[in-house]
Design a protein around this motif. Structure first.
Motif, PDB file in Angstrom:
ATOM      1  N   GLU A  90       0.803  -1.072   0.167  1.00  0.00           N
ATOM      2  CA  GLU A  90       0.133  -0.068   0.122  1.00  0.00           C
ATOM      3  C   GLU A  90       0.972   1.321   0.137  1.00  0.00           C
ATOM      4  OE1 GLU A  90      -3.470   0.575   2.587  1.00  0.00           O
ATOM      5  OE2 GLU A  90      -2.381   1.935   3.593  1.00  0.00           O
ATOM      6  N   PHE A  91       0.727   1.981  -1.064  1.00  0.00           N
ATOM      7  CA  PHE A  91       1.558   3.361  -0.886  1.00  0.00           C
ATOM      8  C   PHE A  91       0.676   4.591  -0.635  1.00  0.00           C
ATOM      9  CE2 PHE A  91       3.039   0.178  -4.372  1.00  0.00           C
ATOM     10  CZ  PHE A  91       4.427   0.234  -3.928  1.00  0.00           C
ATOM     11  N   ASN A  92       1.109   5.137   0.446  1.00  0.00           N
ATOM     12  CA  ASN A  92       0.312   6.530   0.743  1.00  0.00           C
ATOM     13  C   ASN A  92       1.256   7.593   0.541  1.00  0.00           C
ATOM     14  OD1 ASN A  92      -1.888   5.066   2.624  1.00  0.00           O
ATOM     15  ND2 ASN A  92       0.208   4.125   3.382  1.00  0.00           N
ATOM     16  N   TYR A  93       0.531   8.610  -0.302  1.00  0.00           N
ATOM     17  CA  TYR A  93       1.074   9.666  -0.630  1.00  0.00           C
ATOM     18  C   TYR A  93       0.346  10.963  -1.049  1.00  0.00           C
ATOM     19  CZ  TYR A  93      -1.333   7.540  -4.545  1.00  0.00           C
ATOM     20  OH  TYR A  93      -2.068   7.141  -5.533  1.00  0.00           O
ATOM     21  N   ILE A  94       0.802  12.237  -1.150  1.00  0.00           N
ATOM     22  CA  ILE A  94       0.158  13.415  -1.293  1.00  0.00           C
ATOM     23  C   ILE A  94       0.526  13.605  -2.683  1.00  0.00           C
ATOM     24  CG2 ILE A  94       0.327  15.810  -0.771  1.00  0.00           C
ATOM     25  CD1 ILE A  94       1.518  15.131   1.867  1.00  0.00           C
ATOM     26  N   ARG A  95      -0.584  14.359  -3.491  1.00  0.00           N
ATOM     27  CA  ARG A  95      -0.609  14.367  -4.995  1.00  0.00           C
ATOM     28  C   ARG A  95      -0.189  16.057  -5.187  1.00  0.00           C
ATOM     29  NH1 ARG A  95      -5.931  13.447  -6.171  1.00  0.00           N
ATOM     30  NH2 ARG A  95      -6.281  13.426  -3.810  1.00  0.00           N
ATOM     31  N   ASN A  96       0.527  16.341  -6.170  1.00  0.00           N
ATOM     32  CA  ASN A  96       0.908  17.585  -6.578  1.00  0.00           C
ATOM     33  C   ASN A  96       0.538  17.817  -7.962  1.00  0.00           C
ATOM     34  OD1 ASN A  96       1.919  18.444  -3.924  1.00  0.00           O
ATOM     35  ND2 ASN A  96       3.576  16.951  -4.262  1.00  0.00           N
ATOM     36  N   GLN A  97      -0.201  18.923  -8.300  1.00  0.00           N
ATOM     37  CA  GLN A  97      -0.309  18.995  -9.690  1.00  0.00           C
ATOM     38  C   GLN A  97       0.834  19.951 -10.040  1.00  0.00           C
ATOM     39  OE1 GLN A  97      -2.985  18.057 -11.857  1.00  0.00           O
ATOM     40  NE2 GLN A  97      -3.340  16.497 -10.118  1.00  0.00           N
ATOM     41  N   VAL A  98       1.166  19.631 -11.310  1.00  0.00           N
ATOM     42  CA  VAL A  98       2.580  20.610 -11.801  1.00  0.00           C
ATOM     43  C   VAL A  98       1.959  20.923 -13.188  1.00  0.00           C
ATOM     44  CG1 VAL A  98       4.874  20.638 -12.528  1.00  0.00           C
ATOM     45  CG2 VAL A  98       4.122  19.352 -10.440  1.00  0.00           C
ATOM     46  N   PHE A  99       2.074  22.419 -13.622  1.00  0.00           N
ATOM     47  CA  PHE A  99       1.724  22.802 -14.878  1.00  0.00           C
ATOM     48  C   PHE A  99       3.059  22.562 -15.842  1.00  0.00           C
ATOM     49  CE2 PHE A  99       1.882  26.069 -18.108  1.00  0.00           C
ATOM     50  CZ  PHE A  99       0.687  25.845 -18.580  1.00  0.00           C
ATOM     51  N   VAL A 100       2.698  21.707 -16.976  1.00  0.00           N
ATOM     52  CA  VAL A 100       3.879  21.367 -17.859  1.00  0.00           C
ATOM     53  C   VAL A 100       3.948  22.456 -18.803  1.00  0.00           C
ATOM     54  CG1 VAL A 100       4.784  19.579 -19.396  1.00  0.00           C
ATOM     55  CG2 VAL A 100       3.885  18.910 -17.335  1.00  0.00           C
ATOM     56  N   SER A 101       2.634  22.893 -19.825  1.00  0.00           N
ATOM     57  CA  SER A 101       2.694  23.725 -20.715  1.00  0.00           C
ATOM     58  C   SER A 101       1.292  23.898 -21.174  1.00  0.00           C
ATOM     59  CB  SER A 101       3.690  23.223 -21.909  1.00  0.00           C
ATOM     60  OG  SER A 101       3.030  22.336 -22.651  1.00  0.00           O
ATOM     61  N   ARG A 102       1.099  24.762 -21.881  1.00  0.00           N
ATOM     62  CA  ARG A 102      -0.311  24.923 -22.447  1.00  0.00           C
ATOM     63  C   ARG A 102      -0.787  23.802 -23.274  1.00  0.00           C
ATOM     64  NH1 ARG A 102      -1.142  30.675 -25.214  1.00  0.00           N
ATOM     65  NH2 ARG A 102      -2.739  29.466 -25.980  1.00  0.00           N
ATOM     66  N   ALA A 103       0.148  23.274 -24.056  1.00  0.00           N
ATOM     67  CA  ALA A 103      -0.494  22.170 -24.878  1.00  0.00           C
ATOM     68  C   ALA A 103      -0.215  20.765 -24.097  1.00  0.00           C
ATOM     69  CB  ALA A 103       0.801  21.980 -25.994  1.00  0.00           C
ATOM     70  N   CYS A 104       0.582  20.615 -23.230  1.00  0.00           N
ATOM     71  CA  CYS A 104       0.605  19.275 -22.237  1.00  0.00           C
ATOM     72  C   CYS A 104      -0.333  19.389 -21.214  1.00  0.00           C
ATOM     73  CB  CYS A 104       1.779  19.113 -21.755  1.00  0.00           C
ATOM     74  SG  CYS A 104       3.401  19.023 -23.169  1.00  0.00           S
ATOM     75  N   GLY A 105      -0.646  20.761 -20.670  1.00  0.00           N
ATOM     76  CA  GLY A 105      -1.571  20.636 -19.398  1.00  0.00           C
ATOM     77  C   GLY A 105      -0.517  20.540 -18.016  1.00  0.00           C
ATOM     78  N   TYR A 106      -1.324  19.457 -17.421  1.00  0.00           N
ATOM     79  CA  TYR A 106      -0.664  19.406 -15.995  1.00  0.00           C
ATOM     80  C   TYR A 106      -0.081  17.934 -15.737  1.00  0.00           C
ATOM     81  CZ  TYR A 106      -2.438  23.699 -14.222  1.00  0.00           C
ATOM     82  OH  TYR A 106      -2.892  25.128 -14.057  1.00  0.00           O
ATOM     83  N   LYS A 107       0.781  17.640 -15.117  1.00  0.00           N
ATOM     84  CA  LYS A 107       1.116  16.120 -14.622  1.00  0.00           C
ATOM     85  C   LYS A 107       0.926  16.230 -12.991  1.00  0.00           C
ATOM     86  CE  LYS A 107       6.040  16.679 -14.140  1.00  0.00           C
ATOM     87  NZ  LYS A 107       7.312  15.951 -14.561  1.00  0.00           N
ATOM     88  N   THR A 108       0.679  14.918 -12.639  1.00  0.00           N
ATOM     89  CA  THR A 108       0.885  14.827 -11.227  1.00  0.00           C
ATOM     90  C   THR A 108       2.089  14.289 -10.691  1.00  0.00           C
ATOM     91  OG1 THR A 108      -1.400  14.447 -11.081  1.00  0.00           O
ATOM     92  CG2 THR A 108      -0.418  13.666  -9.197  1.00  0.00           C
ATOM     93  N   THR A 109       2.620  14.818  -9.693  1.00  0.00           N
ATOM     94  CA  THR A 109       3.825  14.223  -9.037  1.00  0.00           C
ATOM     95  C   THR A 109       3.425  13.921  -7.555  1.00  0.00           C
ATOM     96  OG1 THR A 109       4.606  16.329  -8.073  1.00  0.00           O
ATOM     97  CG2 THR A 109       5.509  15.645 -10.332  1.00  0.00           C
ATOM     98  N   PHE A 110       4.188  12.856  -6.932  1.00  0.00           N
ATOM     99  CA  PHE A 110       3.805  12.190  -5.624  1.00  0.00           C
ATOM    100  C   PHE A 110       4.983  12.398  -4.768  1.00  0.00           C
ATOM    101  CE2 PHE A 110       2.080  10.060  -9.408  1.00  0.00           C
ATOM    102  CZ  PHE A 110       0.596  10.060  -9.057  1.00  0.00           C
TER     103      PHE A 110
END
Length: 163
Positions: free
Chosen positions: A100-120
């Motif tokens: 079981e992996f417990n984590y906090i999610r962070n939204q990171v803006f990549v670019s207008r074309a790519c949108g957001y990615k999630t890091t943990f």
């Protein structure tokens, strides 16, 4: 009329933007590497490893012999559970452990074309919880070491498992 057409043409050119290509700017998967507990410096192949998300019907993958796997974490929840079954093709010796992996999610803006990615960011207190849902005290995973709590790329090993 020509001036209007020319104005529209110039404005359309000014509004153009360079095409972005999203290559490695995606949500990273968790990288797990397997090691021999008797010789910790040596990574070791796991045989017939089946990886299934707990609560899922489809398996993520079955590996004949692998020393490293990449598993996705949920981007809509702060907990992801996986069943890792060693020797999954042989009912007499197969052994299932749950991680079981417990984590906090962070939204990171990549670019207008790519949108957001999630890091943990794995929770330092209980980032990885290990259990067995088959027979108690028969876990094939002997030790788990968190190399890094930050999961931002797939360029490094995040978790080391010793068996």
């Amino acid at each position: 009329m020509k001036k209007i057409f020319l104005s529209l043409f110039v404005f359309s050119l000014l509004g153009c933007e360079k095409d972005d290509i999203c290559s490695d700017e995606t949500t990273p998967r968790l990288i797990i590497e397997f090691f021999n507990i008797a010789q910790p410096a040596n990574n070791l192949n796991v045989t017939n490893l089946k990886v299934v998300g707990v609560g899922m019907t489809d398996e993520l993958d079955t590996f004949t012999a692998v020393s490293k796997i990449e598993v996705p974490l949920k981007i809509t929840d702060d907990v992801t559970r996986y069943s890792l079954t060693l020797n999954s093709t042989n009912d007499a010796i197969k052994n299932e452990d749950i991680l079981e992996f417990n984590y906090i999610r962070n939204q990171v803006f990549v670019s207008r074309a790519c949108g957001y990615k999630t890091t943990f960011e794995l929770n330092p207190a209980n980032g990885v919880v290990h259990s067995s849902e088959t027979i108690p005290n028969t876990q094939w995973i002997k030790n788990i070491f968190v190399e890094t709590n930050s999961i931002k790329t797939e360029n490094e090993t995040h978790i080391k498992i010793y068996f």
